[in-house]
Scaffold this motif. Structure first.
Motif, PDB file in Angstrom:
ATOM      1  N   ASN A  68     -42.985 106.184 -57.246  1.00  0.00           N
ATOM      2  CA  ASN A  68     -42.497 105.969 -55.878  1.00  0.00           C
ATOM      3  C   ASN A  68     -42.389 104.486 -55.497  1.00  0.00           C
ATOM      4  O   ASN A  68     -41.874 104.165 -54.426  1.00  0.00           O
ATOM      5  CB  ASN A  68     -43.419 106.660 -54.869  1.00  0.00           C
ATOM      6  CG  ASN A  68     -43.218 108.160 -54.832  1.00  0.00           C
ATOM      7  OD1 ASN A  68     -42.181 108.663 -55.227  1.00  0.00           O
ATOM      8  ND2 ASN A  68     -44.223 108.881 -54.343  1.00  0.00           N
ATOM      9  N   ILE A  69     -42.881 103.602 -56.354  1.00  0.00           N
ATOM     10  CA  ILE A  69     -42.904 102.170 -56.027  1.00  0.00           C
ATOM     11  C   ILE A  69     -41.850 101.414 -56.828  1.00  0.00           C
ATOM     12  O   ILE A  69     -41.807 101.501 -58.058  1.00  0.00           O
ATOM     13  CB  ILE A  69     -44.288 101.555 -56.299  1.00  0.00           C
ATOM     14  CG1 ILE A  69     -45.366 102.278 -55.487  1.00  0.00           C
ATOM     15  CG2 ILE A  69     -44.293 100.061 -55.953  1.00  0.00           C
ATOM     16  CD1 ILE A  69     -46.780 101.848 -55.831  1.00  0.00           C
ATOM     17  N   THR A  70     -41.006 100.666 -56.134  1.00  0.00           N
ATOM     18  CA  THR A  70     -40.036  99.772 -56.755  1.00  0.00           C
ATOM     19  C   THR A  70     -40.375  98.344 -56.343  1.00  0.00           C
ATOM     20  O   THR A  70     -40.478  98.056 -55.147  1.00  0.00           O
ATOM     21  CB  THR A  70     -38.603 100.103 -56.314  1.00  0.00           C
ATOM     22  OG1 THR A  70     -38.294 101.448 -56.665  1.00  0.00           O
ATOM     23  CG2 THR A  70     -37.604  99.160 -56.976  1.00  0.00           C
ATOM     24  N   ALA A  71     -40.569  97.477 -57.306  1.00  0.00           N
ATOM     25  CA  ALA A  71     -40.906  96.085 -57.020  1.00  0.00           C
ATOM     26  C   ALA A  71     -39.650  95.225 -57.065  1.00  0.00           C
ATOM     27  O   ALA A  71     -38.798  95.401 -57.934  1.00  0.00           O
ATOM     28  CB  ALA A  71     -41.926  95.571 -58.038  1.00  0.00           C
ATOM     29  N   THR A  72     -39.539  94.297 -56.114  1.00  0.00           N
ATOM     30  CA  THR A  72     -38.364  93.427 -56.074  1.00  0.00           C
ATOM     31  C   THR A  72     -38.712  92.077 -55.453  1.00  0.00           C
ATOM     32  O   THR A  72     -39.594  91.983 -54.599  1.00  0.00           O
ATOM     33  CB  THR A  72     -37.212  94.077 -55.283  1.00  0.00           C
ATOM     34  OG1 THR A  72     -36.083  93.191 -55.261  1.00  0.00           O
ATOM     35  CG2 THR A  72     -37.626  94.387 -53.853  1.00  0.00           C
ATOM     36  N   THR A  73     -37.981  91.049 -55.864  1.00  0.00           N
ATOM     37  CA  THR A  73     -38.128  89.716 -55.263  1.00  0.00           C
ATOM     38  C   THR A  73     -37.029  89.447 -54.243  1.00  0.00           C
ATOM     39  O   THR A  73     -36.996  88.380 -53.635  1.00  0.00           O
ATOM     40  CB  THR A  73     -38.080  88.617 -56.349  1.00  0.00           C
ATOM     41  OG1 THR A  73     -36.854  88.733 -57.071  1.00  0.00           O
ATOM     42  CG2 THR A  73     -39.250  88.740 -57.307  1.00  0.00           C
ATOM     43  N   ASP A  74     -36.138  90.406 -54.049  1.00  0.00           N
ATOM     44  CA  ASP A  74     -35.005  90.259 -53.137  1.00  0.00           C
ATOM     45  C   ASP A  74     -35.302  90.982 -51.829  1.00  0.00           C
ATOM     46  O   ASP A  74     -35.252  92.206 -51.761  1.00  0.00           O
ATOM     47  CB  ASP A  74     -33.738  90.822 -53.790  1.00  0.00           C
ATOM     48  CG  ASP A  74     -32.488  90.586 -52.952  1.00  0.00           C
ATOM     49  OD1 ASP A  74     -32.619  90.220 -51.764  1.00  0.00           O
ATOM     50  OD2 ASP A  74     -31.378  90.777 -53.474  1.00  0.00           O
ATOM     51  N   ILE A  75     -35.587  90.219 -50.787  1.00  0.00           N
ATOM     52  CA  ILE A  75     -35.974  90.826 -49.519  1.00  0.00           C
ATOM     53  C   ILE A  75     -34.835  91.619 -48.890  1.00  0.00           C
ATOM     54  O   ILE A  75     -35.051  92.670 -48.288  1.00  0.00           O
ATOM     55  CB  ILE A  75     -36.517  89.751 -48.538  1.00  0.00           C
ATOM     56  CG1 ILE A  75     -37.180  90.412 -47.328  1.00  0.00           C
ATOM     57  CG2 ILE A  75     -35.423  88.792 -48.102  1.00  0.00           C
ATOM     58  CD1 ILE A  75     -37.963  89.441 -46.468  1.00  0.00           C
ATOM     59  N   SER A  76     -33.600  91.141 -49.043  1.00  0.00           N
ATOM     60  CA  SER A  76     -32.454  91.822 -48.429  1.00  0.00           C
ATOM     61  C   SER A  76     -32.257  93.222 -49.001  1.00  0.00           C
ATOM     62  O   SER A  76     -32.121  94.200 -48.263  1.00  0.00           O
ATOM     63  CB  SER A  76     -31.182  90.998 -48.611  1.00  0.00           C
ATOM     64  OG  SER A  76     -31.284  89.763 -47.930  1.00  0.00           O
ATOM     65  N   SER A  77     -32.242  93.323 -50.328  1.00  0.00           N
ATOM     66  CA  SER A  77     -32.081  94.635 -50.958  1.00  0.00           C
ATOM     67  C   SER A  77     -33.325  95.487 -50.764  1.00  0.00           C
ATOM     68  O   SER A  77     -33.249  96.716 -50.679  1.00  0.00           O
ATOM     69  CB  SER A  77     -31.781  94.483 -52.454  1.00  0.00           C
ATOM     70  OG  SER A  77     -32.884  93.912 -53.139  1.00  0.00           O
ATOM     71  N   GLY A  78     -34.478  94.840 -50.656  1.00  0.00           N
ATOM     72  CA  GLY A  78     -35.736  95.570 -50.508  1.00  0.00           C
ATOM     73  C   GLY A  78     -35.890  96.280 -49.172  1.00  0.00           C
ATOM     74  O   GLY A  78     -36.617  97.259 -49.073  1.00  0.00           O
TER      75      GLY A  78
END
Length: 295
Positions: A68-78
């Motif tokens: 259930n967890i997706t990690a991202t460095t992109d705040i806009s897409s997150g």
């Protein structure tokens, strides 16, 4: 409210992501530091394994939680699909205001914006957005997967519907919500931090030693942890930051930080995370107290 975004993957952020994901929500865990995100997922995995060992969850639930967890460095897409964004960055008002300006511009219309701040004014944070009625505080307690309380803080513009939504959501996480109004330190830290500060003053003035102060509060007041050990656990820099918020907010000497606390923070003695505070530790491990830093 199926999609939750959590900004910041440190101790509080990864704990918040953990409990939402375990409750079945799809979580975007956002951090500008990719290495920190990897560390966060490893921490969540370790904490899930502890839950399995204690027979709180099953292996199947662990797998589902991590999925259930997706990690991202992109705040806009997150945050693009979020029904709720929970900001859990460092306790720094300038950083939080910048984050809220960004998520206000990128999160969907109607998305609730929450902050995990433990002391900073929700009203000030809400004021930098175009949706102050959708801004609220969700102050989780550390460690998030274990502690039941969530202090929910309304700003004057927060709608009744938003407050009720967050209360219901908190209960779905198997947490206990307590709703309060916006004021410096809210309730938890308005009461806790002066106690910690007074314990530090007692040490500074030579009234008693570290072990004696903590033992008296544990045995005499039935506290699970003494105030000085708790300060180490929270982080002395975080304690100082919160006490300064109280001092600035109320403009009264009774909230002035103890000089010893200021000195320790200036020397980088921040508690567990640096290996030395009022006690000495194996760095990063709260369970291994090697010896008292103060004799």
């Amino acid at each position: 409210m199926k999609n939750i975004s959590v900004i910041g993957s440190g101790t509080m952020g990864n704990g918040i992501a953990h409990v939402f994901a375990q409750a079945g929500y799809e979580v975007s865990l956002i951090d500008i530091n990719a290495a920190q995100l990897e560390k966060a997922i490893a921490t969540i995995t370790k904490n899930l394994d502890r839950q399995i060992a204690k027979e709180v969850i099953t292996e199947k639930q662990k797998v589902a939680t991590l999925k259930n967890i997706t990690a991202t460095t992109d705040i806009s897409s997150g945050v693009k699909n979020a029904g709720l964004v929970v900001e859990a960055a460092s306790e720094n008002i300038d950083l939080k205001l910048k984050i809220f300006q960004t998520i206000d511009e990128t999160a969907p219309v109607g998305c609730i914006l929450a902050t995990n701040t433990s002391s900073i004014s929700i009203t000030k944070i809400a004021a930098v957005t175009k949706r102050p009625q959708l801004v609220i505080g969700m102050h989780f307690m550390n460690p998030v997967p274990i502690m039941k309380l969530v202090e929910i803080i309304k700003n004057p513009a927060t709608t009744k519907e938003v407050t009720e939504t967050i209360v219901t959501l908190t209960k779905q996480l198997n947490k206990i919500p307590c709703v309060v109004n916006d004021a410096p330190g809210f309730i938890a830290n308005r009461i806790l931090m002066p106690m910690i500060n007074e314990a530090i003053y007692s040490l500074h003035e030579g009234v008693a030693g570290v072990e004696e102060i903590d033992t008296i509060m544990k045995l005499g007041m039935a506290h699970p942890m003494g105030p000085l050990q708790l300060a180490d656990f929270i982080g002395l820099d975080v304690c100082l930051s919160i006490i300064n918020v109280l001092h600035d907010g109320f403009q009264t000497p009774k909230y002035a930080p103890c000089p010893l606390l200021v000195e320790m923070v200036s020397k980088g003695k921040l508690g567990i995370k640096t290996g030395e505070g009022f006690y000495e530790y194996t760095t990063g491990n709260k369970d291994l107290i090697v010896s008292k830093a103060f004799q």
